[in-house]
Design a protein around this motif. Structure first.
Motif, PDB file in Angstrom:
ATOM      1  N   VAL A 113       0.762  -1.106  -0.025  1.00 37.75           N
ATOM      2  CA  VAL A 113       0.089   0.131  -0.278  1.00 37.75           C
ATOM      3  C   VAL A 113       0.941   1.206  -0.021  1.00 37.75           C
ATOM      4  O   VAL A 113       0.657   2.104  -0.687  1.00 37.75           O
ATOM      5  N   TYR A 114       1.977   1.351   0.821  1.00 35.96           N
ATOM      6  CA  TYR A 114       2.697   2.375   0.911  1.00 35.96           C
ATOM      7  C   TYR A 114       3.432   2.520  -0.491  1.00 35.96           C
ATOM      8  O   TYR A 114       3.635   3.715  -0.902  1.00 35.96           O
ATOM      9  N   SER A 115       3.945   1.467  -0.982  1.00 42.64           N
ATOM     10  CA  SER A 115       4.714   1.581  -2.308  1.00 42.64           C
ATOM     11  C   SER A 115       3.679   2.001  -3.456  1.00 42.64           C
ATOM     12  O   SER A 115       4.225   2.858  -4.346  1.00 42.64           O
ATOM     13  N   LEU A 116       2.482   1.769  -3.517  1.00 54.61           N
ATOM     14  CA  LEU A 116       1.649   2.355  -4.508  1.00 54.61           C
ATOM     15  C   LEU A 116       1.522   3.943  -4.173  1.00 54.61           C
ATOM     16  O   LEU A 116       0.848   4.524  -5.160  1.00 54.61           O
ATOM     17  N   GLY A 117       1.988   4.326  -3.104  1.00 49.11           N
ATOM     18  CA  GLY A 117       1.739   5.839  -3.015  1.00 49.11           C
ATOM     19  C   GLY A 117       0.663   6.148  -2.166  1.00 49.11           C
ATOM     20  O   GLY A 117       0.210   7.517  -1.782  1.00 49.11           O
ATOM     21  N   LEU A 118      -0.079   5.111  -1.208  1.00 50.47           N
ATOM     22  CA  LEU A 118      -1.182   5.591  -0.555  1.00 50.47           C
ATOM     23  C   LEU A 118      -0.777   5.328   0.933  1.00 50.47           C
ATOM     24  O   LEU A 118      -1.753   5.200   1.833  1.00 50.47           O
ATOM     25  N   GLY A 119       0.328   5.671   1.332  1.00 55.70           N
ATOM     26  CA  GLY A 119       0.658   5.454   2.814  1.00 55.70           C
ATOM     27  C   GLY A 119      -0.010   6.618   3.526  1.00 55.70           C
ATOM     28  O   GLY A 119      -0.412   6.278   4.812  1.00 55.70           O
ATOM     29  N   LYS A 120      -0.132   7.796   3.010  1.00 49.81           N
ATOM     30  CA  LYS A 120      -0.975   8.925   3.816  1.00 49.81           C
ATOM     31  C   LYS A 120      -2.516   8.383   4.188  1.00 49.81           C
ATOM     32  O   LYS A 120      -3.006   8.897   5.138  1.00 49.81           O
ATOM     33  N   ARG A 121      -2.945   7.343   3.598  1.00 53.30           N
ATOM     34  CA  ARG A 121      -4.170   6.966   3.814  1.00 53.30           C
ATOM     35  C   ARG A 121      -4.444   5.703   4.761  1.00 53.30           C
ATOM     36  O   ARG A 121      -5.304   5.467   5.346  1.00 53.30           O
ATOM     37  N   VAL A 122      -3.109   5.256   5.299  1.00 55.54           N
ATOM     38  CA  VAL A 122      -3.132   4.113   6.221  1.00 55.54           C
ATOM     39  C   VAL A 122      -3.197   4.706   7.666  1.00 55.54           C
ATOM     40  O   VAL A 122      -2.275   5.386   8.109  1.00 55.54           O
ATOM     41  N   VAL A 123      -4.189   4.153   8.451  1.00 54.37           N
ATOM     42  CA  VAL A 123      -4.236   4.536   9.692  1.00 54.37           C
ATOM     43  C   VAL A 123      -3.945   3.749  10.939  1.00 54.37           C
ATOM     44  O   VAL A 123      -4.233   3.979  12.114  1.00 54.37           O
TER      45      VAL A 123
ATOM     46  N   LEU B  79       3.936  -0.063 -10.207  1.00 51.41           N
ATOM     47  CA  LEU B  79       4.876  -0.681  -9.344  1.00 51.41           C
ATOM     48  C   LEU B  79       5.140  -1.904  -9.829  1.00 51.41           C
ATOM     49  O   LEU B  79       6.445  -2.517  -9.447  1.00 51.41           O
ATOM     50  N   ARG B  80       4.415  -2.745 -10.347  1.00 45.18           N
ATOM     51  CA  ARG B  80       4.739  -4.004 -10.752  1.00 45.18           C
ATOM     52  C   ARG B  80       5.723  -3.905 -11.757  1.00 45.18           C
ATOM     53  O   ARG B  80       6.733  -4.771 -11.857  1.00 45.18           O
ATOM     54  N   GLU B  81       5.761  -3.119 -12.777  1.00 51.38           N
ATOM     55  CA  GLU B  81       7.074  -3.117 -13.943  1.00 51.38           C
ATOM     56  C   GLU B  81       8.366  -2.557 -12.941  1.00 51.38           C
ATOM     57  O   GLU B  81       9.173  -3.096 -13.319  1.00 51.38           O
ATOM     58  N   ARG B  82       8.265  -1.538 -12.162  1.00 53.16           N
ATOM     59  CA  ARG B  82       9.261  -1.276 -11.427  1.00 53.16           C
ATOM     60  C   ARG B  82      10.000  -2.249 -10.692  1.00 53.16           C
ATOM     61  O   ARG B  82      11.101  -2.619 -10.773  1.00 53.16           O
ATOM     62  N   THR B  83       9.073  -3.298 -10.035  1.00 45.12           N
ATOM     63  CA  THR B  83       9.644  -4.514  -9.162  1.00 45.12           C
ATOM     64  C   THR B  83      10.016  -5.324  -9.924  1.00 45.12           C
ATOM     65  O   THR B  83      11.321  -6.055  -9.792  1.00 45.12           O
TER      66      THR B  83
ATOM     67  N   ILE C 206       0.732  -7.332  -5.761  1.00 38.90           N
ATOM     68  CA  ILE C 206       0.824  -6.086  -6.271  1.00 38.90           C
ATOM     69  C   ILE C 206      -0.764  -5.692  -7.078  1.00 38.90           C
ATOM     70  O   ILE C 206      -1.249  -4.772  -6.621  1.00 38.90           O
ATOM     71  N   THR C 207      -0.853  -6.419  -7.965  1.00 38.28           N
ATOM     72  CA  THR C 207      -2.351  -6.285  -8.753  1.00 38.28           C
ATOM     73  C   THR C 207      -3.237  -6.457  -7.911  1.00 38.28           C
ATOM     74  O   THR C 207      -4.502  -5.600  -8.096  1.00 38.28           O
ATOM     75  N   ALA C 208      -3.625  -7.547  -7.054  1.00 40.62           N
ATOM     76  CA  ALA C 208      -4.604  -7.351  -6.380  1.00 40.62           C
ATOM     77  C   ALA C 208      -4.987  -6.342  -5.303  1.00 40.62           C
ATOM     78  O   ALA C 208      -6.078  -6.026  -5.040  1.00 40.62           O
ATOM     79  N   VAL C 209      -3.950  -5.853  -4.575  1.00 38.43           N
ATOM     80  CA  VAL C 209      -3.913  -4.756  -3.900  1.00 38.43           C
ATOM     81  C   VAL C 209      -4.399  -3.590  -4.588  1.00 38.43           C
ATOM     82  O   VAL C 209      -5.342  -2.639  -4.076  1.00 38.43           O
ATOM     83  N   ALA C 210      -3.774  -3.245  -5.719  1.00 40.51           N
ATOM     84  CA  ALA C 210      -4.064  -2.267  -6.486  1.00 40.51           C
ATOM     85  C   ALA C 210      -5.516  -2.232  -7.035  1.00 40.51           C
ATOM     86  O   ALA C 210      -6.115  -1.085  -7.020  1.00 40.51           O
ATOM     87  N   LYS C 211      -5.994  -3.261  -7.281  1.00 43.27           N
ATOM     88  CA  LYS C 211      -7.245  -3.294  -7.781  1.00 43.27           C
ATOM     89  C   LYS C 211      -8.285  -3.050  -6.589  1.00 43.27           C
ATOM     90  O   LYS C 211      -9.164  -2.382  -6.701  1.00 43.27           O
ATOM     91  N   ALA C 212      -8.066  -3.427  -5.663  1.00 37.01           N
ATOM     92  CA  ALA C 212      -8.949  -3.535  -4.322  1.00 37.01           C
ATOM     93  C   ALA C 212      -9.077  -1.990  -3.910  1.00 37.01           C
ATOM     94  O   ALA C 212     -10.375  -1.379  -3.360  1.00 37.01           O
TER      95      ALA C 212
ATOM     96  N   ASP D 214      -3.711   1.699 -12.216  1.00 36.35           N
ATOM     97  CA  ASP D 214      -2.618   2.315 -12.993  1.00 36.35           C
ATOM     98  C   ASP D 214      -1.445   2.263 -12.291  1.00 36.35           C
ATOM     99  O   ASP D 214      -0.332   1.874 -12.949  1.00 36.35           O
ATOM    100  N   ALA D 215      -1.440   2.722 -10.924  1.00 34.84           N
ATOM    101  CA  ALA D 215      -0.345   2.639 -10.043  1.00 34.84           C
ATOM    102  C   ALA D 215       0.342   1.236  -9.801  1.00 34.84           C
ATOM    103  O   ALA D 215       1.281   0.996  -9.733  1.00 34.84           O
TER     104      ALA D 215
END
Length: 343
Positions: A95-105, A195-199, A179-185, A190-191
């Protein structure tokens, strides 16, 4: 002398919980790979830079609702991703690597990288506290099929919180799937592609640079928790085989005929595995008193690895995450299992 697991019942509990435990047991500092301690001795893959690495550029904006099928068969609709609770370290890192870290509580005990350390912990030992999760008013919860207890998972779902359950990542082939499953959920496909390509690029680069030819060292993965008298030898389903083999080694437990995930350590099992190198998690190694304590476990000192004091140690928080930092783990593991042989 160290005790083995005292009852078959206790061992069974450990084996059921193993995937969650392996994600980063002990609440110790996880970390990326770093320098070892020199030839022929104990190594620990600690890193001063234990941080998840978000994608470059602006944080993605989720496109919701997202409709997914949970690994436990439930159809889940995610309408809001402003307050995310990932319940494993591997999920948190993704989640953090996708760029959504500020949304994690919130975080669980296995989430140890720097950006998440100040978040409230919603697990007691490795059990999820439904009350703690619900008190934070999450808009979506991410879990794995190994997350428990089942009553807590049910309580979160019954409260009306979208809860997406994913299968654990067990080998290198699961990195992209995770990565695909988390991003879809979370509505950021697109992110997820980025991330999958970078990894993949980073893992491929490490694999291309790995030593070619020569002997493949036999590597035994030992799961150790001295405080609980748990001493296990990994087999074909431990989760470590994929990494060991990709790093240019042979999984000694698997090669010796151990087809399940773990078995209690015995002198006979270790003699049959005959590892040249022993792979452990850093907190597990600490829990038995370091290298000297490890050598006191029955059978360890008699192995080729024990005689040569060849131990590879990687932080609990990253070893078997199979996520965006897997390239670092693979690179460090390869260095540790090949370094002494080249000297």
């Amino acid at each position: 002398m160290h005790q083995r697991p005292r009852t078959l019942g206790a061992l069974a509990v450990v084996l059921v919980l193993a995937p969650a435990l392996l994600a980063g047991c002990g609440g110790g500092a996880g970390g990326g790979p770093g320098k070892g301690s020199g030839s022929g001795g104990e190594r620990s893959a600690h890193s001063a830079g234990d941080r998840a690495e978000p994608l470059s550029g602006p944080a993605p904006e989720p496109r919701l609702p997202a409709r997914v099928t949970s690994a436990d068969g439930h159809r889940v609709t995610v309408r809001d991703a402003r307050r995310i609770v990932p319940l494993t370290g591997s999920l948190s890192e993704t989640v953090y690597s996708l760029g959504l870290g500020k949304r994690v509580v919130a975080r669980d005990i296995t989430t140890t990288f720097a950006q998440a350390r100040k978040l409230p912990v919603v697990t007691r030992a490795h059990d999820v506290s439904a009350e703690s999760v619900l008190s934070l008013k999450p808009s979506v919860v991410l879990a794995e099929t190994t997350t428990g207890p089942a009553e807590a998972v049910d309580q979160i779902r019954e409260a009306g919180i979208p809860l997406v359950v994913l299968d654990p990542a067990r080998d290198l082939g699961d990195v992209d799937t995770r990565i695909t499953a988390v991003a879809k959920a979370l509505g950021v496909e697109d992110a997820g592609d980025r991330l999958r390509e970078r990894t993949d690029e980073r893992i491929d680069a490490v694999r291309e640079a790995l030593p070619g030819g020569g002997d493949r060292p036999r590597v035994a993965f030992l799961y150790l928790r001295g405080s609980a008298s748990v001493y296990l030898l990994g087999g074909a389903r431990s989760g470590a085989s994929s990494l060991i083999e990709a790093a240019g080694g042979v999984d000694a437990g698997k090669e010796s005929g151990l087809k399940k995930d773990f078995t209690a350590i015995t002198s006979e099992a270790l003699a049959k595995a005959a590892p040249d190198v022993i792979l452990v998690m850093s907190k597990g190694l600490e829990s038995v008193g370091g290298l000297d304590g490890l050598l006191k476990i029955p059978g360890v000192a008699e192995t080729p690895a024990g005689q040569d004091r060849r131990v590879a140690s990687i932080d609990d928080g990253v070893l078997l995450n199979y996520g965006p930092r897997t390239d670092e783990v693979l690179k460090d593991l390869s260095r540790q299992i090949h370094e002494d042989a080249a000297r």
